[in-house]
Design a protein around this motif. Structure first.
Motif, PDB file in Angstrom:
ATOM      1  N   GLY A 162      42.149  37.772  31.526  1.00 38.56           N
ATOM      2  CA  GLY A 162      41.648  37.932  32.886  1.00 38.56           C
ATOM      3  C   GLY A 162      42.270  37.009  33.910  1.00 38.56           C
ATOM      4  N   GLN A 165      44.104  38.993  36.784  1.00 42.31           N
ATOM      5  CA  GLN A 165      43.180  39.566  37.753  1.00 42.31           C
ATOM      6  C   GLN A 165      42.601  38.490  38.666  1.00 42.31           C
ATOM      7  OE1 GLN A 165      40.234  42.375  36.480  1.00 42.31           O
ATOM      8  NE2 GLN A 165      41.503  43.182  34.825  1.00 42.31           N
ATOM      9  N   LYS A 169      42.801  38.745  42.689  1.00 44.08           N
ATOM     10  CA  LYS A 169      41.560  38.706  43.468  1.00 44.08           C
ATOM     11  C   LYS A 169      41.544  37.504  44.410  1.00 44.08           C
ATOM     12  CE  LYS A 169      38.773  41.242  40.108  1.00 44.08           C
ATOM     13  NZ  LYS A 169      37.637  41.176  39.145  1.00 44.08           N
ATOM     14  N   CYS A 198      42.559  45.955  39.314  1.00 45.64           N
ATOM     15  CA  CYS A 198      42.313  44.983  40.388  1.00 45.64           C
ATOM     16  C   CYS A 198      41.848  45.650  41.680  1.00 45.64           C
ATOM     17  CB  CYS A 198      43.576  44.172  40.661  1.00 45.64           C
ATOM     18  SG  CYS A 198      44.085  43.103  39.289  1.00 45.64           S
TER      19      CYS A 198
END
Length: 247
Positions: A162, A165, A169, A198
């Motif tokens: 993760g 991402q 973000k 995303c």
């Protein structure tokens, strides 16, 4: 701006149990990381090493070694690119977690020789000073209307946790806080699923990306190709000249 993220369970991998021969899931733990948006935290040499470890080039047409590895990034051009980037996000992790899966049980810890003093060192917060650069991403923007995301990467040993991402973000959060919502990501077909996760998708206006190729057409009236690729350059090749008379 920078934030620290403690280690959390972020996924699982499959392994074969030696006693039963059955496939079992093993929890992967994301190690503590440090996320920074301060460009001064980035060491250009370390960033170039990250590009190499991820086999990513800044060029659309990189030169390849015989083993398929891309050429080393030009550090002077990398410096210029960073200086003109509107948003830069870097992720740091303790060096002992940079390669391979992090320890998951006490026996592994003992095998690796983690004594109390070392455990105390690992318990200290991750910073850009004591951490290793393991992730990166940047955005180029006019700072008013539009922006594009480039060079999102995570060291191979920490993918699937993760972190990528989180980088995207973070970039989006910073851009939208400036009132910029027209955000694009130029990606390959392999990267489509990642950016879709995303929040990216096909343009609702139906537009597509077109790239400048230095000429109106790659072929002449006789169907002969007039453009040839030479590394990162596109060379104009004059059409063959036929003799005016035939014998």
């Amino acid at each position: 701006m920078a934030i620290s993220v403690r280690g959390v369970r972020a996924g699982s991998t499959l392994q074969i149990c030696a006693s039963t021969g059955k496939t079992q899931k093993r929890e992967r733990v994301r190690p503590p990381i440090f996320i920074s948006t301060n460009p001064s935290h980035i060491n250009l040499v370390h960033l170039r090493e990250l590009f190499s470890s991820c086999n990513i080039s800044c060029h659309r047409f990189p030169n390849l070694n015989p083993d398929g590895r891309v050429e080393v990034v030009d550090i002077s051009k990398l410096r210029i690119a960073l200086s003109h980037s509107s948003v830069v996000v870097s992720v740091f992790c303790k060096p002992e977690f940079s390669y391979g899966d992090p320890p998951t049980d006490g026996s592994t810890i003992r095998r690796l020789g983690f004594v109390f003093g070392q455990l105390f060192e690992r318990a200290t917060p991750v910073t850009e000073s004591n951490g290793r650069l393991v992730g990166f991403g940047r955005a180029v923007s006019d700072n008013g209307l539009t922006a594009s995301i480039y060079d999102v990467m995570v060291v191979p040993s920490l993918r699937g946790l993760g972190i990528g991402q989180m980088i995207v973000k973070k970039i989006i959060r910073l851009l939208t806080s400036r009132g910029i919502y027209d955000i694009a990501a130029l990606c390959t077909e392999k990267q489509r699923l990642f950016f879709k996760a995303c929040g990216f998708g096909d343009d609702i206006l139906g537009s597509t990306t077109m790239m400048y190729t230095r000429t109106a057409s790659n072929y002449n009236s006789k169907g002969e190709q007039t453009i040839k690729s030479a590394g990162r350059m596109l060379l104009l090749v004059p059409p063959s000249i036929e003799p005016p008379f035939s014998s």
